[in-house]
Write an enzyme that holds these catalytic residues in place. Structure first.
Site, PDB file in Angstrom:
ATOM      1  N   ASP A  21     -45.558  25.582  30.267  1.00  0.00           N
ATOM      2  CA  ASP A  21     -47.350  25.662  29.391  1.00  0.00           C
ATOM      3  C   ASP A  21     -48.464  25.648  29.936  1.00  0.00           C
ATOM      4  OD1 ASP A  21     -48.480  24.680  27.238  1.00  0.00           O
ATOM      5  OD2 ASP A  21     -48.535  22.286  27.911  1.00  0.00           O
ATOM      6  N   ASN A  69     -45.203  27.818  16.861  1.00  0.00           N
ATOM      7  CA  ASN A  69     -46.081  28.560  17.569  1.00  0.00           C
ATOM      8  C   ASN A  69     -46.567  29.349  16.071  1.00  0.00           C
ATOM      9  OD1 ASN A  69     -45.104  28.335  20.942  1.00  0.00           O
ATOM     10  ND2 ASN A  69     -46.357  27.713  19.894  1.00  0.00           N
TER      11      ASN A  69
END
Length: 246
Positions: A21, A69
């Site tokens: 991340d 995503n």
């Protein structure tokens, strides 16, 4: 250079999973587009994969692209898919050199045809490698995985292939994407966020969680060593008491 002397080789996590991340925020801090962060994140992937292979980690699973995503801006999604294709091509030699077998989990049918083709080819070319298993979680969501497992079990019950009383932990495991992998021992998440984000929810039931306030492109050998040392200092009781373990 990775200093292996700091790590107890007799107490290594068998399976490390990483939520990579912070690419976008890393780029934003530098006044760049998010794409720049993803491109530099690929370098951190290479270093982490090579270092885990040197440490004789048996399984490394990277959260590369989630089911959520797909909701990101189209240009970013297209860039991530392009990076996937180019990285697979470039890193094949690295995988071969380190005897690494590539694997992938998730709704792989959702990937663009070019990415799916490249992925399949690299998986096939590394299929006989006997070292670490590197798994990319692509178009992956743990809830989707669990729903799929439940549906498959329900179909088998309906067709009298199994009885409801046959369903236990082991049978559920057999119907997950990760059926041929052990549970996660150490889960690492970068960027300072303290969330699991729908990643391997079943498989991390007894994992040690390690959150680090470093964006993924900056994740280094030092940070990997620190995560493993932290893991090795912890007492894994699996529901038992300390006295029972000793």
């Amino acid at each position: 250079m990775l200093d292996l002397t700091q790590i107890n080789q007799n107490n290594l996590p068998k399976h490390i999973a990483v939520i990579m991340d912070g690419n976008g925020r890393w780029a934003k801090e530098r006044g760049k587009l998010r794409v720049f962060g993803h491109e530099n994140g690929v370098k951190a992937v290479r270093k982490t994969v090579e270092n885990c292979a040197r440490l004789n980690i048996k399984y490394l699973t990277l959260y590369a692209f989630s089911t959520e995503n797909w909701k990101r801006p189209q240009i970013e999604v297209q860039t991530l898919m392009r990076l996937l294709v180019s990285s697979l091509r470039k890193e094949l030699k690295t995988l071969e050199k380190n005897n690494i077998r590539l694997n992938a989990i998730g709704n792989l049918d959702a990937l663009p045809s070019k990415a799916a083709k490249e992925l399949k080819e690299v998986i096939e070319k590394t299929a006989t490698n006997k070292g670490m298993v590197l798994t990319l979680a692509l178009s992956y969501g743990s809830r989707n995985e669990l729903v799929s497992a439940v549906k498959n079990l329900a179909i088998k019950v309906k067709n009298n292939l199994i009885s409801p009383t046959d369903i236990d932990d082991n049978l559920i495991n057999e119907h997950l994407y990760t059926h041929d992998m052990p549970d996660v021992d150490l889960l690492i998440r970068t960027s300072g966020e303290h969330r699991i984000s729908n990643f391997l929810l079943w498989q991390i039931a007894y994992a040690e969680l390690y959150f680090i306030d470093v964006f993924w492109p900056d994740f280094s050998e030092k940070h990997l060593v620190e995560a493993i040392i932290s893991y090795q200092k912890r007492e894994r009781r699996f529901g038992k008491t300390s006295e029972q373990l000793s």
